[in-house]
Motif scaffolding. Structure first.
Motif, short mmCIF file in Angstrom:
data_model
loop_
_atom_site.label_atom_id
_atom_site.label_comp_id
_atom_site.label_asym_id
_atom_site.label_seq_id
_atom_site.Cartn_x
_atom_site.Cartn_y
_atom_site.Cartn_z
N SER A 218 0.81 -1.22 0.00
CA SER A 218 0.00 0.00 0.00
C SER A 218 0.85 1.27 0.00
O SER A 218 0.36 2.33 -0.33
N THR A 219 2.11 1.14 0.36
CA THR A 219 2.98 2.31 0.40
C THR A 219 3.44 2.72 -0.99
O THR A 219 3.40 3.90 -1.35
N CYS A 220 3.88 1.75 -1.79
CA CYS A 220 4.39 2.06 -3.13
C CYS A 220 3.43 1.64 -4.23
O CYS A 220 3.72 1.84 -5.41
N HIS A 221 2.30 1.02 -3.84
CA HIS A 221 1.28 0.58 -4.79
C HIS A 221 1.85 -0.40 -5.81
O HIS A 221 1.48 -0.39 -6.99
N GLY A 222 2.77 -1.24 -5.35
CA GLY A 222 3.32 -2.28 -6.20
C GLY A 222 4.51 -1.88 -7.04
O GLY A 222 5.07 -2.71 -7.77
N ASN A 223 4.92 -0.62 -6.97
CA ASN A 223 6.05 -0.15 -7.78
C ASN A 223 7.40 -0.58 -7.22
O ASN A 223 8.39 -0.64 -7.94
N GLY B 29 11.34 -3.19 -2.08
CA GLY B 29 11.49 -3.22 -3.53
C GLY B 29 10.71 -4.29 -4.24
O GLY B 29 10.68 -4.32 -5.46
N SER B 30 10.06 -5.21 -3.50
CA SER B 30 9.34 -6.30 -4.16
C SER B 30 7.98 -5.87 -4.68
O SER B 30 7.42 -6.49 -5.58
N GLY B 31 7.40 -4.81 -4.11
CA GLY B 31 6.08 -4.36 -4.51
C GLY B 31 4.96 -5.12 -3.85
O GLY B 31 3.78 -4.83 -4.09
N LYS B 32 5.31 -6.10 -2.99
CA LYS B 32 4.29 -6.93 -2.34
C LYS B 32 4.58 -7.08 -0.85
O LYS B 32 5.73 -7.04 -0.42
N ILE B 33 3.51 -7.28 -0.10
CA ILE B 33 3.60 -7.54 1.33
C ILE B 33 2.99 -8.91 1.59
O ILE B 33 1.94 -9.26 1.03
N ILE B 34 3.67 -9.70 2.42
CA ILE B 34 3.17 -11.04 2.75
C ILE B 34 2.63 -11.01 4.17
O ILE B 34 3.41 -11.05 5.14
N PRO B 35 1.30 -10.96 4.36
CA PRO B 35 0.71 -10.91 5.71
C PRO B 35 0.99 -12.16 6.52
O PRO B 35 1.26 -12.10 7.72
N ASP B 36 0.91 -13.34 5.86
CA ASP B 36 1.12 -14.62 6.55
C ASP B 36 2.28 -15.36 5.88
O ASP B 36 2.08 -16.12 4.92
N PRO B 37 3.51 -15.13 6.37
CA PRO B 37 4.67 -15.76 5.73
C PRO B 37 4.66 -17.28 5.89
O PRO B 37 4.14 -17.83 6.87
N PRO C 17 10.53 1.23 1.76
CA PRO C 17 11.03 0.66 3.02
C PRO C 17 10.15 -0.46 3.57
O PRO C 17 10.59 -1.22 4.43
N HIS C 18 8.91 -0.57 3.09
CA HIS C 18 8.00 -1.59 3.62
C HIS C 18 8.11 -2.91 2.89
O HIS C 18 8.19 -3.96 3.52
N CYS C 19 8.14 -2.86 1.56
CA CYS C 19 8.22 -4.12 0.80
C CYS C 19 9.64 -4.41 0.32
O CYS C 19 9.89 -5.45 -0.30
#
Length: 377
Positions: free
Chosen positions: A168-173, A194-202, A190-192
Motif C-alpha cells: 500500500s505504500t508504493c502501490h506495487g512499484n 522493492g518487491s512491490g508486495k507484502i506477505i501478511p502470513d509468511p 522501506p516496507h516491501c
C-alpha cells in the motif's frame, strides 16, 4: 546572463554518443550533488548541479538535441517551443536513478512495473591444492551453498492458502518518491523492500523468503600452471538476485599447500640438494627430483656449498606462459657427524696434508684471512 553551451557544460564533443553524454552527466552530478557539498561551496555546487541537469535533460532526448543542434538555446526554450523542455524524458530518469545507485548502493536495476531488482552477491571459496596439482591441472568437485524454491509455498513466500498483497505504500512499484529540496529522489520502498508486495502470513518453512538454502556440487576445472592467489570465476553461481535480478558469481581462490621439497617463484622452482663432502671435493653424478621424475646432474670437482645448478624447462608452465620455467638446485655440502675415532684420525691426516699444500686447496680461506688482517689493521 547568456547560457553556456550544453556540450561545454558536460565537457563532451558535439558528436558524442548517448553513452558518453550519460557518463559525463553522472560524473558531474556526483561531484556537485548537494549532499556531497556543504558549507561555503554548497551554493556554487548547487548551481553547477542544476546546470549539468539541464544540459543532460536536453542532450539525452533525441528530439531536443536535434533542435538544440539546429537552433541553439532558442530551439529548446519552452517559451518559444510550447513547453518542450518541461517534459523530463525517460533518459534523464534512467541516468538519475543510476547516479543514486552509485551513491547509495550497487547492483540495482528496474524490473517491469518499476520494481527494484538487485543482483545477487558474489561468493568466495578458498580451495587448497598441491604444487603437483597446480603444475598439471586437475578436475575437482566443490560443495557450495545454494538456494531452491521452497517446496511448501512453491516460491511465493506466503503461507499455503494465503497470498501476497500489493504494497500500500508504493502501490506495487517497489519504490517511492521522496522530495529533498528542489528535486525528488526515488528510493526503494522501506516496507516491501522493492518487491512491490507484502506477505501478511509468511510461509513457516522458508520464513517468507520463498526459497530455502541447500548445498550443491560444482565441477571445477583447475588449469595447469595456476599460481597461488589466482581466482577462477564461475558465472552465475553466487547468491541469487532479488525480485528477478541476476545471480552473482562464485570466485574460487587458489591456495597452494607448502611442498616438502620445492619452493615456487613464478614459473621457476627452487630446491636444496644436500651432498656429501667427498662428492663435493671429488665430483660425481647425483640424482635430483623434479615434478616429472628424477634427473641426473654432474657435480664438478671442488663444488662449494651454495653452488646453483639451473635445469631448463624443469619448472612450471604458467597459465599465461609459452614455455616452462627452470628448476634451480642449490647445493648444500654436508659436514660429517657422529664420526668414529678412526674416521677422526683420517680427517686429521687429511687436514695436515691439505695444509701442507697451502692456499691452493682452500683459496677461499686464504682470501678470508687476508680480508680479516686488512680489517683489523
Amino acid at each position: 546572463m547568456a547560457k553556456r553551451d550544453y556540450y561545454e557544460i558536460l565537457g563532451v564533443a558535439k558528436n558524442a554518443s548517448e553513452e558518453d553524454i550519460k557518463k559525463a552527466y553522472r560524473k558531474l552530478a556526483m561531484k556537485h550533488h548537494p549532499d556531497r557539498n556543504q558549507g561555503d561551496s554548497a551554493k556554487a555546487a548547487e548551481e553547477k548541479f542544476k546546470e549539468a541537469k539541464e544540459a543532460y535533460e536536453m542532450l539525452s532526448d533525441a528530439q531536443k538535441r536535434a533542435a538544440y543542434d539546429q537552433y541553439g538555446h532558442a530551439g529548446v526554450d519552452p517559451n518559444m517551443r510550447g513547453g518542450m523542455g518541461d517534459n523530463f524524458g525517460g533518459g534523464f530518469a534512467e541516468a538519475f536513478g543510476d547516479i543514486f545507485g552509485d551513491m547509495f548502493g550497487q547492483g540495482r536495476g528496474r524490473a517491469g512495473g518499476g520494481r527494484q531488482v538487485y543482483r545477487g552477491s558474489d561468493l568466495s571459496y578458498a580451495m587448497e591444492i598441491t604444487l603437483e596439482e597446480a603444475a598439471h591441472g586437475k578436475d575437482a568437485q566443490i560443495r557450495i551453498p545454494s538456494w531452491d524454491n521452497c517446496g511448501t509455498c512453491h516460491g511465493t513466500g506466503a503461507k499455503p492458502g494465503t497470498q501476497a498483497k500489493t504494497c500500500s505504500t508504493c502501490h506495487g512499484n517497489g519504490s517511492v518518491q521522496i522530495r529533498q529540496g528542489f528535486f525528488s529522489v526515488q528510493q526503494t520502498c522501506p516496507h516491501c523492500r522493492g518487491s512491490g508486495k507484502i506477505i501478511p502470513d509468511p510461509c513457516t518453512a522458508c520464513g517468507g523468503q520463498g526459497r530455502v538454502k541447500r548445498q550443491k556440487t560444482l565441477e571445477v576445472k583447475i588449469p595447469a600452471g595456476i599460481d597461488d592467489g589466482m581466482r577462477i570465476r564461475s558465472s552465475g553461481n553466487g547468491e541469487p538476485g532479488m525480485n528477478g535480478g541476476p545471480p552473482g558469481d562464485l570466485y574460487i581462490e587458489i591456495r597452494i599447500a607448502k611442498h616438502d621439497i620445492f619452493e615456487r617463484d613464478g614459473d621457476d622452482l627452487h630446491c636444496s640438494v644436500p651432498i656429501g663432502m667427498v662428492t663435493a671435493a671429488l665430483g660425481g653424478e647425483i640424482e635430483v627430483p623434479t615434478l616429472n621424475g628424477k634427473v641426473s646432474i654432474t657435480i664438478p670437482e671442488g663444488t662449494q656449498s651454495g653452488k646453483q645448478f639451473r635445469l631448463r624447462d624443469k619448472g612450471i608452465k604458467g597459465v599465461r606462459s609459452s614455455l616452462p620455467g627452470a628448476l634451480y638446485c642449490h647445493i648444500v655440502v654436508e659436514t660429517p657427524v657422529k664420526l668414529t675415532e678412526h674416521q677422526r684420525k683420517l680427517l686429521r691426516e687429511l687436514d695436515e696434508s691439505l695444509k701442507k699444500g697451502g692456499e691452493k686447496h682452500s683459496p677461499g680461506e686464504g682470501s678470508w684471512a687476508d680480508r680479516l688482517k686488512s680489517f683489523f689493521t
